[in-house]
Motif scaffolding. Structure first.
Motif, short mmCIF file in Angstrom:
data_model
loop_
_atom_site.label_atom_id
_atom_site.label_comp_id
_atom_site.label_asym_id
_atom_site.label_seq_id
_atom_site.Cartn_x
_atom_site.Cartn_y
_atom_site.Cartn_z
N GLU A 18 0.79 -1.25 0.00
CA GLU A 18 0.00 0.00 0.00
C GLU A 18 0.82 1.29 0.00
N LYS A 19 2.16 1.18 0.12
CA LYS A 19 2.91 2.35 0.58
C LYS A 19 3.11 3.48 -0.44
N ILE A 20 3.00 3.14 -1.74
CA ILE A 20 3.19 4.21 -2.74
C ILE A 20 1.84 4.88 -2.99
N THR A 42 -1.58 10.09 -0.98
CA THR A 42 -2.26 10.74 0.15
C THR A 42 -1.34 10.74 1.37
N ARG A 43 -0.24 9.98 1.32
CA ARG A 43 0.78 10.06 2.38
C ARG A 43 1.71 11.23 2.03
N SER A 44 1.99 12.06 3.01
CA SER A 44 2.66 13.33 2.70
C SER A 44 4.06 13.14 2.10
N LEU A 79 -3.05 -0.36 -10.18
CA LEU A 79 -3.23 1.04 -10.55
C LEU A 79 -4.40 1.61 -9.78
N ASP A 80 -4.08 2.44 -8.80
CA ASP A 80 -5.08 2.92 -7.84
C ASP A 80 -5.54 4.32 -8.22
N SER A 81 -6.65 4.38 -8.97
CA SER A 81 -7.18 5.67 -9.38
C SER A 81 -8.64 5.53 -9.77
N ILE A 123 -6.53 -3.33 -11.92
CA ILE A 123 -7.09 -1.98 -11.98
C ILE A 123 -7.88 -1.72 -10.70
N ASN A 124 -7.48 -0.69 -9.98
CA ASN A 124 -8.09 -0.34 -8.69
C ASN A 124 -8.64 1.08 -8.79
N SER A 125 -9.85 1.31 -9.30
CA SER A 125 -10.90 0.33 -9.21
C SER A 125 -12.08 0.75 -10.09
N VAL A 154 -13.64 -8.23 -5.39
CA VAL A 154 -14.67 -7.42 -4.76
C VAL A 154 -14.12 -6.82 -3.46
N ASP A 155 -14.33 -5.53 -3.30
CA ASP A 155 -13.89 -4.81 -2.10
C ASP A 155 -15.12 -4.30 -1.37
N PRO A 156 -15.45 -4.90 -0.21
CA PRO A 156 -16.67 -4.51 0.51
C PRO A 156 -16.57 -3.11 1.11
N SER A 214 -5.85 -1.28 6.18
CA SER A 214 -5.42 -0.27 7.16
C SER A 214 -6.43 0.85 7.36
N ASN A 215 -7.44 0.92 6.47
CA ASN A 215 -8.49 1.93 6.66
C ASN A 215 -9.15 1.78 8.03
N VAL A 216 -9.25 0.54 8.50
CA VAL A 216 -10.04 0.25 9.69
C VAL A 216 -9.50 0.98 10.93
N SER A 217 -8.20 1.25 10.93
CA SER A 217 -7.57 1.79 12.14
C SER A 217 -7.25 3.28 12.07
N PHE A 218 -7.67 3.94 10.98
CA PHE A 218 -7.43 5.39 10.84
C PHE A 218 -7.85 6.12 12.11
N GLY A 219 -6.99 7.01 12.59
CA GLY A 219 -7.36 7.88 13.71
C GLY A 219 -7.27 7.23 15.08
N ALA A 270 -1.90 2.72 18.15
CA ALA A 270 -1.47 1.32 17.99
C ALA A 270 -2.20 0.67 16.83
N ARG A 271 -2.10 1.29 15.67
CA ARG A 271 -2.89 0.86 14.52
C ARG A 271 -2.61 -0.58 14.09
N SER A 272 -1.34 -0.99 14.16
CA SER A 272 -1.01 -2.32 13.67
C SER A 272 -1.80 -3.40 14.42
N ALA A 300 -5.20 -8.56 0.16
CA ALA A 300 -5.41 -7.35 0.95
C ALA A 300 -4.37 -6.29 0.62
N ILE A 301 -4.83 -5.05 0.67
CA ILE A 301 -3.94 -3.91 0.49
C ILE A 301 -3.42 -3.58 1.89
N ILE A 302 -2.14 -3.91 2.12
CA ILE A 302 -1.57 -3.73 3.46
C ILE A 302 -0.17 -3.16 3.36
#
Ligand code: THG
Length: 275
Positions: free
Chosen positions: A6-8, A11-13, A74-76, A95-97, A159-161, A197-202, A205-207, A225-227
């Motif tokens: 997921e790292k590239i 939205t990461r500064s 390709l995430d766009s 292709i994402n998504s 499929v991404d729920p 990783s969306n689940v732990s935003f905000g 101890a996100r991991s 999974a995108i991790i």
């Protein structure tokens, strides 16, 4: 389980800065490290405004491919950006998504078909992300109808729920897990993926939260999974969860990881146990 690194993601500064400055070396280091950590695809997301995104995504694709053979994801949401990137990819990308959004389906599905690419299909449409399982399932049914009509086999559809932050809605983990089970039952040939990783935003101890969610999602049928592939604790949890679910023949992957010292502090504890 297959891993999308997921790292590239612009939205990461730090990534945003590297894209703006065309800092190829920094991006390439991130690509190399995720590839070495065993990512099956590398997500590339420019995260820039629509007018910049085609150039930026195309640059990311070329930059990453100079240092690794790992296929890209390709995430766009922008069909113009995807169209600029696709002719440059050396191996069939994911292709994402696509989603149930009419315009996005109309613009992006033909690209997937023309380039023979599998697609990630999001459980959202022009009315947004349904809050309940039935609503998400209804969207997915309509999208899969379209992918089938376009000639994509179900096993070309991931499929991404849609995993939302627990910090804004504590039901979002449960909704995602229930949606996974429902999709698995109805579309057994389709793949199931998530931006874990969306689940732990905000939250702190996100991991740890990502680890708990990963184990539960694997049991619910998640197969991709995108991790963050560099998160050693998450990787250790993945090995243990797959072992428990009977997906590690002769416990081979788990034992190999242990011997290689990849189970972190737990491998130390194990050695002490044997004394
Ligand atoms: N579904 C699909 N694609 C997606 C998402 C999804 N793409 C984007 C996103 N969601 C998945 N990718 C990320 C990337 C980074 C983070 C979360 C999801 C993240 N990064 C931390 C940060 O920026 O603070 C930590 C980064 C770090 O320093 O390593 O949380 O749901 N189909």
């Amino acid at each position: 389980m297959k891993i999308i690194g997921e790292k590239i993601n612009g939205t990461r500064s730090r990534v945003k800065k590297a894209v703006a400055e065309r800092d190829a070396a920094w991006i390439q280091d991130l690509a190399r490290r995720q590839a070495q950590a065993g990512a099956d695809w590398l997500d590339v997301n420019a995260g820039t405004p629509p007018d910049r995104e085609p150039d930026d995504l195309a640059w990311l694709v070329q930059t990453v491919q100079e240092v690794t053979d790992v296929p890209l994801c390709l995430d766009s949401a922008n069909a113009h950006a995807l169209a600029a990137a696709l002719p440059r990819v050396q191996r069939p990308p994911l292709i994402n998504s696509i989603s149930g959004e009419q315009q996005r389906l109309q613009d992006t599905l033909p690209l997937a078909r023309a380039h023979g690419c599998p697609v990630i299909a999001l459980a959202l449409d022009d009315r947004g992300i349904p809050g309940d399982v039935a609503g998400r399932l209804a969207v997915v049914r309509r999208v899969v109808e379209q992918t089938r009509q376009a000639g994509l086999a179900d096993d070309q559809v991931y499929v991404d729920p849609l995993v939302m932050a627990l910090a804004t809605n504590t039901a979002s983990g449960q909704v995602a897990l229930d949606t996974m089970r429902a999709i698995c039952a109805e579309f057994p040939a389709a793949h199931l993926t998530s931006g874990l990783s969306n689940v732990s935003f905000g939250l702190p101890a996100r991991s740890l939260i990502n680890q708990a969610f990963l184990a539960l999602a694997l049991a619910a049928g998640l197969d991709t999974a995108i991790i963050d592939p560099l998160d050693q604790d998450l990787r250790a949890m993945l090995l243990a969860a797959e072992l428990v679910l009977g997906r590690d023949r002769h416990c081979r992957s788990y034992i190999r990881a242990y011997r290689a010292g990849r189970l972190g502090r737990h491998s130390q504890a194990g050695q002490n146990d044997q004394k």
